[in-house]
Motif scaffolding. Structure first.
Motif, PDB file in Angstrom:
ATOM      1  N   ARG A  84       0.831  -1.197   0.000  1.00 34.92           N
ATOM      2  CA  ARG A  84       0.000   0.000   0.000  1.00 34.92           C
ATOM      3  C   ARG A  84       0.869   1.251   0.000  1.00 34.92           C
ATOM      4  NH1 ARG A  84      -5.297  -0.990   3.854  1.00 34.92           N
ATOM      5  NH2 ARG A  84      -6.039  -2.893   2.793  1.00 34.92           N
ATOM      6  N   ALA A  85       0.426   2.226  -0.789  1.00 38.78           N
ATOM      7  CA  ALA A  85       1.162   3.492  -0.851  1.00 38.78           C
ATOM      8  C   ALA A  85       0.928   4.284   0.431  1.00 38.78           C
ATOM      9  CB  ALA A  85       0.695   4.302  -2.058  1.00 38.78           C
ATOM     10  N   HIS A  86       1.842   5.205   0.710  1.00 35.21           N
ATOM     11  CA  HIS A  86       1.659   6.095   1.852  1.00 35.21           C
ATOM     12  C   HIS A  86       0.393   6.922   1.617  1.00 35.21           C
ATOM     13  CE1 HIS A  86       2.341   9.387   4.671  1.00 35.21           C
ATOM     14  NE2 HIS A  86       3.221   8.594   5.277  1.00 35.21           N
ATOM     15  N   PRO A  87      -0.430   7.122   2.649  1.00 31.48           N
ATOM     16  CA  PRO A  87      -1.688   7.871   2.473  1.00 31.48           C
ATOM     17  C   PRO A  87      -1.511   9.244   1.843  1.00 31.48           C
ATOM     18  CG  PRO A  87      -1.655   6.802   4.618  1.00 31.48           C
ATOM     19  CD  PRO A  87      -0.296   6.593   4.013  1.00 31.48           C
ATOM     20  N   LEU A  88      -0.415   9.946   2.194  1.00 29.52           N
ATOM     21  CA  LEU A  88      -0.191  11.270   1.618  1.00 29.52           C
ATOM     22  C   LEU A  88       0.093  11.176   0.116  1.00 29.52           C
ATOM     23  CD1 LEU A  88       1.951  13.051   4.365  1.00 29.52           C
ATOM     24  CD2 LEU A  88      -0.467  13.418   3.800  1.00 29.52           C
ATOM     25  N   ALA A  89       0.886  10.170  -0.265  1.00 28.41           N
ATOM     26  CA  ALA A  89       1.180   9.975  -1.687  1.00 28.41           C
ATOM     27  C   ALA A  89      -0.087   9.599  -2.439  1.00 28.41           C
ATOM     28  CB  ALA A  89       2.243   8.894  -1.853  1.00 28.41           C
ATOM     29  N   ASP A  90      -0.923   8.784  -1.812  1.00 25.75           N
ATOM     30  CA  ASP A  90      -2.192   8.386  -2.427  1.00 25.75           C
ATOM     31  C   ASP A  90      -3.095   9.597  -2.643  1.00 25.75           C
ATOM     32  OD1 ASP A  90      -2.887   5.960  -3.419  1.00 25.75           O
ATOM     33  OD2 ASP A  90      -3.977   5.277  -1.651  1.00 25.75           O
ATOM     34  N   LEU A  92      -2.190  12.808  -2.821  1.00 29.45           N
ATOM     35  CA  LEU A  92      -1.608  13.688  -3.827  1.00 29.45           C
ATOM     36  C   LEU A  92      -1.867  13.153  -5.223  1.00 29.45           C
ATOM     37  CD1 LEU A  92       0.123  16.111  -4.639  1.00 29.45           C
ATOM     38  CD2 LEU A  92       2.152  14.682  -4.286  1.00 29.45           C
ATOM     39  N   GLY A  93      -1.686  11.841  -5.395  1.00 26.31           N
ATOM     40  CA  GLY A  93      -1.932  11.238  -6.696  1.00 26.31           C
ATOM     41  C   GLY A  93      -3.366  11.397  -7.128  1.00 26.31           C
ATOM     42  N   GLY A  94      -4.291  11.264  -6.181  1.00 24.63           N
ATOM     43  CA  GLY A  94      -5.700  11.426  -6.504  1.00 24.63           C
ATOM     44  C   GLY A  94      -6.027  12.822  -6.985  1.00 24.63           C
ATOM     45  N   VAL A  95      -5.433  13.825  -6.332  1.00 25.03           N
ATOM     46  CA  VAL A  95      -5.661  15.216  -6.737  1.00 25.03           C
ATOM     47  C   VAL A  95      -5.092  15.459  -8.135  1.00 25.03           C
ATOM     48  CG1 VAL A  95      -5.063  17.619  -6.262  1.00 25.03           C
ATOM     49  CG2 VAL A  95      -5.764  16.106  -4.387  1.00 25.03           C
ATOM     50  N   ILE A  96      -3.874  14.991  -8.357  1.00 20.79           N
ATOM     51  CA  ILE A  96      -3.230  15.202  -9.662  1.00 20.79           C
ATOM     52  C   ILE A  96      -4.016  14.513 -10.772  1.00 20.79           C
ATOM     53  CG2 ILE A  96      -1.202  14.563 -11.029  1.00 20.79           C
ATOM     54  CD1 ILE A  96       0.484  15.198  -8.553  1.00 20.79           C
ATOM     55  N   PRO A 127       6.392   3.449 -10.824  1.00 19.92           N
ATOM     56  CA  PRO A 127       6.794   4.837 -10.587  1.00 19.92           C
ATOM     57  C   PRO A 127       5.662   5.616  -9.934  1.00 19.92           C
ATOM     58  CG  PRO A 127       6.416   4.439 -12.936  1.00 19.92           C
ATOM     59  CD  PRO A 127       6.407   3.110 -12.264  1.00 19.92           C
ATOM     60  N   ALA A 128       6.024   6.521  -9.023  1.00 18.15           N
ATOM     61  CA  ALA A 128       5.002   7.323  -8.338  1.00 18.15           C
ATOM     62  C   ALA A 128       4.224   8.173  -9.337  1.00 18.15           C
ATOM     63  CB  ALA A 128       5.655   8.206  -7.282  1.00 18.15           C
ATOM     64  N   PHE A 129       4.957   8.744 -10.324  1.00 20.53           N
ATOM     65  CA  PHE A 129       4.322   9.561 -11.359  1.00 20.53           C
ATOM     66  C   PHE A 129       5.048   9.342 -12.679  1.00 20.53           C
ATOM     67  CE2 PHE A 129       3.549  11.785  -7.368  1.00 20.53           C
ATOM     68  CZ  PHE A 129       2.170  11.976  -7.433  1.00 20.53           C
ATOM     69  N   VAL A 130       4.303   9.513 -13.762  1.00 19.34           N
ATOM     70  CA  VAL A 130       4.872   9.478 -15.100  1.00 19.34           C
ATOM     71  C   VAL A 130       4.642  10.838 -15.726  1.00 19.34           C
ATOM     72  CG1 VAL A 130       4.619   8.514 -17.414  1.00 19.34           C
ATOM     73  CG2 VAL A 130       4.609   6.997 -15.440  1.00 19.34           C
ATOM     74  N   LEU A 131       5.705  11.417 -16.285  1.00 18.40           N
ATOM     75  CA  LEU A 131       5.631  12.748 -16.875  1.00 18.40           C
ATOM     76  C   LEU A 131       5.725  12.660 -18.397  1.00 18.40           C
ATOM     77  CD1 LEU A 131       8.026  14.641 -14.418  1.00 18.40           C
ATOM     78  CD2 LEU A 131       5.533  14.438 -14.285  1.00 18.40           C
ATOM     79  N   GLY A 132       5.124  13.624 -19.066  1.00 20.79           N
ATOM     80  CA  GLY A 132       5.135  13.658 -20.526  1.00 20.79           C
ATOM     81  C   GLY A 132       3.734  13.496 -21.073  1.00 20.79           C
ATOM     82  N   ALA A 160       0.649  11.618 -14.808  1.00 25.87           N
ATOM     83  CA  ALA A 160      -0.283  10.596 -14.333  1.00 25.87           C
ATOM     84  C   ALA A 160       0.361   9.880 -13.163  1.00 25.87           C
ATOM     85  CB  ALA A 160      -0.618   9.599 -15.443  1.00 25.87           C
ATOM     86  N   SER A 161      -0.445   9.501 -12.189  1.00 24.79           N
ATOM     87  CA  SER A 161       0.095   8.803 -11.023  1.00 24.79           C
ATOM     88  C   SER A 161       0.275   7.318 -11.323  1.00 24.79           C
ATOM     89  CB  SER A 161      -0.840   8.961  -9.818  1.00 24.79           C
ATOM     90  OG  SER A 161      -1.992   8.149  -9.962  1.00 24.79           O
ATOM     91  N   GLY A 162       1.211   6.710 -10.610  1.00 20.84           N
ATOM     92  CA  GLY A 162       1.393   5.269 -10.738  1.00 20.84           C
ATOM     93  C   GLY A 162       0.148   4.506 -10.337  1.00 20.84           C
ATOM     94  N   HIS A 163      -0.582   5.033  -9.367  1.00 14.16           N
ATOM     95  CA  HIS A 163      -1.829   4.393  -8.928  1.00 14.16           C
ATOM     96  C   HIS A 163      -2.829   4.326 -10.074  1.00 14.16           C
ATOM     97  CE1 HIS A 163      -5.096   3.273  -6.178  1.00 14.16           C
ATOM     98  NE2 HIS A 163      -5.841   4.099  -6.893  1.00 14.16           N
ATOM     99  N   ALA A 164      -2.947   5.411 -10.842  1.00 13.97           N
ATOM    100  CA  ALA A 164      -3.878   5.432 -11.971  1.00 13.97           C
ATOM    101  C   ALA A 164      -3.448   4.459 -13.059  1.00 13.97           C
ATOM    102  CB  ALA A 164      -3.983   6.847 -12.535  1.00 13.97           C
ATOM    103  N   LEU A 165      -2.149   4.385 -13.312  1.00 15.17           N
ATOM    104  CA  LEU A 165      -1.646   3.467 -14.324  1.00 15.17           C
ATOM    105  C   LEU A 165      -1.903   2.021 -13.907  1.00 15.17           C
ATOM    106  CD1 LEU A 165       1.756   5.212 -15.123  1.00 15.17           C
ATOM    107  CD2 LEU A 165      -0.353   5.332 -16.451  1.00 15.17           C
ATOM    108  N   ARG A 166      -1.636   1.713 -12.645  1.00 17.15           N
ATOM    109  CA  ARG A 166      -1.879   0.357 -12.148  1.00 17.15           C
ATOM    110  C   ARG A 166      -3.359   0.004 -12.234  1.00 17.15           C
ATOM    111  NH1 ARG A 166      -1.208  -0.980  -5.879  1.00 17.15           N
ATOM    112  NH2 ARG A 166      -3.314  -0.098  -5.912  1.00 17.15           N
ATOM    113  N   ALA A 167      -4.222   0.942 -11.844  1.00 15.78           N
ATOM    114  CA  ALA A 167      -5.659   0.697 -11.887  1.00 15.78           C
ATOM    115  C   ALA A 167      -6.129   0.429 -13.310  1.00 15.78           C
ATOM    116  CB  ALA A 167      -6.407   1.889 -11.294  1.00 15.78           C
ATOM    117  N   ALA A 168      -5.594   1.180 -14.267  1.00 16.09           N
ATOM    118  CA  ALA A 168      -5.972   0.974 -15.671  1.00 16.09           C
ATOM    119  C   ALA A 168      -5.551  -0.411 -16.151  1.00 16.09           C
ATOM    120  CB  ALA A 168      -5.344   2.054 -16.547  1.00 16.09           C
ATOM    121  N   ALA A 169      -4.339  -0.841 -15.752  1.00 17.67           N
ATOM    122  CA  ALA A 169      -3.850  -2.154 -16.165  1.00 17.67           C
ATOM    123  C   ALA A 169      -4.682  -3.267 -15.545  1.00 17.67           C
ATOM    124  CB  ALA A 169      -2.383  -2.311 -15.764  1.00 17.67           C
TER     125      ALA A 169
END
Length: 208
Positions: A84-90, A92-96, A127-132, A160-169
């Motif tokens: 599980r990711a750290h709650p703060l990272a989770d 932040l990723g959700g907001v982004i 990765p926590a985030f992917v840029l580009g 995009a957050s790593g959480h979003a990428l994982r969820a999509a996969a």
């Protein structure tokens, strides 16, 4: 012929060498059902039996395992496979991701060129985030097996957050991820409370 799916699978040698054969499968002594496997050179391989059991009975086997782990449903499979990711990272990723979704709207990203490839090993680092701004072609793998391949639209925000990428996969993998995980981590082994990530580490060497 009868196989107990929580015990090691062995090749089955037959007198006849042609035609499919039916094998009765059971889980901890309880009947699961019948599978049909092909005979090759008078033999049914252990791999073929394991694959056929996973194809037909993966949800049942996984549900039994998750119950032992105290998990109520297979929606928690991702938490069993990845730390599980750290709650703060989770958070932040959700907001982004929410902001990126607003910027993306109906943009499919195709005009920005070919998508980048990102291989995610089941249970491995993401990765926590992917840029580009180019899209990302996500390939979800378990050892040599590909559970899913899906294109993720990053959009004009370029992040995009790593959480979003994982969820999509995971969403794209549907039942195939369950089948691969059950085949590689649960079948042929006693069912106990050993974490799924530990079971996979024993059996599957990550790619890359």
């Amino acid at each position: 012929m009868l196989v107990e799916v929580t015990e090691p699978f062995d090749d089955i040698v037959l007198d006849a060498s042609s035609g499919p054969r039916q094998i009765h499968a059971q889980l901890q002594g309880e009947p699961l059902g019948t599978i049909e496997v092909e005979v090759s050179d008078g033999r049914v391989s252990a791999d073929a039996i394991r694959a056929a059991v996973a194809e037909q009975f993966a949800p049942i086997v996984l549900a039994r395992y998750l119950t032992l782990r105290g998990v109520s449903n297979s929606d928690a499979l991702a938490d069993e496979l990845w730390p599980r990711a750290h709650p703060l990272a989770d958070a932040l990723g959700g907001v982004i991701d929410a902001v990126a979704a607003l910027a993306r709207r109906n943009d499919d990203g195709r005009r920005r060129g070919m998508p980048r490839r990102l291989v995610i090993d089941v249970g491995g680092r993401i990765p926590a985030f992917v840029l580009g701004r180019r899209n990302v072609r996500i390939e979800l793998r378990l050892g040599d097996a590909v559970a899913s391949s899906v294109e993720y639209v990053v959009g004009p925000a370029g992040i995009a957050s790593g959480h979003a990428l994982r969820a999509a996969a995971i969403d794209a993998s549907a039942a195939s991820l369950e089948r691969v995980v059950v085949r590689e981590a649960l079948l042929g082994l006693p069912l106990d409370r050993t974490p799924l990530r530990e079971r996979l580490a024993r059996r599957v060497r990550p790619t890359g």
